[in-house]
Write an enzyme that holds these catalytic residues in place. Structure first.
Site, PDB file in Angstrom:
ATOM      1  N   LYS A 169       0.864  -1.189   0.000  1.00 39.81           N
ATOM      2  CA  LYS A 169       0.000   0.000   0.000  1.00 39.81           C
ATOM      3  C   LYS A 169       0.897   1.234   0.000  1.00 39.81           C
ATOM      4  CE  LYS A 169      -3.749   0.274   2.578  1.00 39.81           C
ATOM      5  NZ  LYS A 169      -4.466   0.267   3.879  1.00 39.81           N
TER       6      LYS A 169
HETATM    7  C1  E4P Z   1      -7.675   0.821   4.784  1.00 38.02           C
HETATM    8  O1  E4P Z   1      -6.915   0.336   4.033  1.00 38.02           O
HETATM    9  C2  E4P Z   1      -7.613   2.195   5.308  1.00 38.02           C
HETATM   10  O2  E4P Z   1      -6.330   2.496   5.708  1.00 38.02           O
HETATM   11  C3  E4P Z   1      -8.602   2.292   6.426  1.00 38.02           C
HETATM   12  O3  E4P Z   1      -9.818   1.700   6.036  1.00 38.02           O
HETATM   13  C4  E4P Z   1      -8.807   3.685   6.946  1.00 38.02           C
HETATM   14  O4  E4P Z   1      -9.901   3.634   7.847  1.00 38.02           O
HETATM   15  P1  E4P Z   1     -10.205   4.746   8.958  1.00 38.02           P
HETATM   16  O5  E4P Z   1     -10.675   5.957   8.240  1.00 38.02           O
HETATM   17  O6  E4P Z   1     -11.257   4.134   9.819  1.00 38.02           O
HETATM   18  O7  E4P Z   1      -8.922   4.959   9.673  1.00 38.02           O
END
Ligand code: E4P
Length: 226
Positions: free
Chosen positions: A86
């Site tokens: 990522k």
């Molecule tokens: C997933 O890959 C994201 O990093 C995550 O869903 C972010 O979620 P949040 O907004 O609840 O931190």
């Protein structure tokens, strides 16, 4: 639709993988930090639980393209299986993505808030883009609308990149991105449980049980035909 679990909590991952049709696990530095444990052991344990065929998305922590590429390559070797690095969308992140694509390493471009970020990420070679639904909704934007236009753009330009919608706080958000054709969603375990919860289902199950017992007592099917 692919359902992915957004956690690094070992027990939660074990539970979700056992119950739900899970396609993989996503993490980010915040999710990993919550576990406050040895990073290498943690990601290896996640890989052992989900096996080599399910996706494991781990976020790079460096900021320069050169270092992101290095982290991605080492992570791929270390964790193995169906691995995605990522990378937050940024100039250095896009540069890294183009290099990684030439090396055959799969990329999920994350922290996506706009349609143009998604389109450019796709053209740079990202396999997934991860738009943040709840964080968009929180600033009185419209996460579902953003996803719907990203999906449309990918169709218009015949791009193979998939949308991995992320950052959910309720079932309605998940439902709505499914309706607009998101290819995948990543949801925390507590939301996963809510996706299939409905009180009427439990009432129905209770009624079935009571009606059966009123005639057959505590005997089950195997007692009657075995
Ligand atoms: C997933 O890959 C994201 O990093 C995550 O869903 C972010 O979620 P949040 O907004 O609840 O931190």
């Amino acid at each position: 639709m692919l359902y992915v679990i957004d956690t690094a909590h070992i027990e939660e991952i074990k539970k979700c993988v056992e119950i739900y049709p899970v396609a993989g696990v996503t993490t980010n530095p915040t999710i990993i930090s919550k576990e406050n444990t040895d990073f290498g052991t943690l990601i290896k344990t996640i890989r052992d639980i989900i096996g080599p065929d399910k996706m494991l998305h781990i976020q790079a922590t460096s900021m320069s393209a050169e270092k992101i590429v290095k982290e991605a390559m080492e992570l791929q070797q270390f964790v193995g299986g169906d691995f995605y690095v990522k990378i937050p969308v940024s100039p250095e992140g896009l540069k890294a993505t183009k290099i990684l694509k030439r090396s055959g390493i799969k990329v999920t471009m994350t922290a996506i808030f706009t349609q143009q970020q998604a389109l450019i990420s796709a053209l740079a070679g990202a396999d997934f883009v991860a738009p943040y639904i709840n964080r968009l909704d929180n600033i009185v934007s419209d996460g579902v609308h953003v996803v719907s236009e990203i999906v449309e753009q990918f169709k218009n330009y015949d791009l193979k990149t998939k949308v991995l919608a992320a950052s959910f706080k309720n079932v309605e958000q998940v439902h709505k991105v499914a309706c607009v054709g998101s290819h995948a969603v990543t949801v925390a375990p507590d939301i996963f449980e809510k996706l299939i919860y409905h009180p009427l289902t439990y009432y129905a199950i209770d009624d079935f049980e009571k009606d059966w017992e009123s005639v057959y007592g505590d005997k089950k099917i195997l007692d009657l035909i075995g």
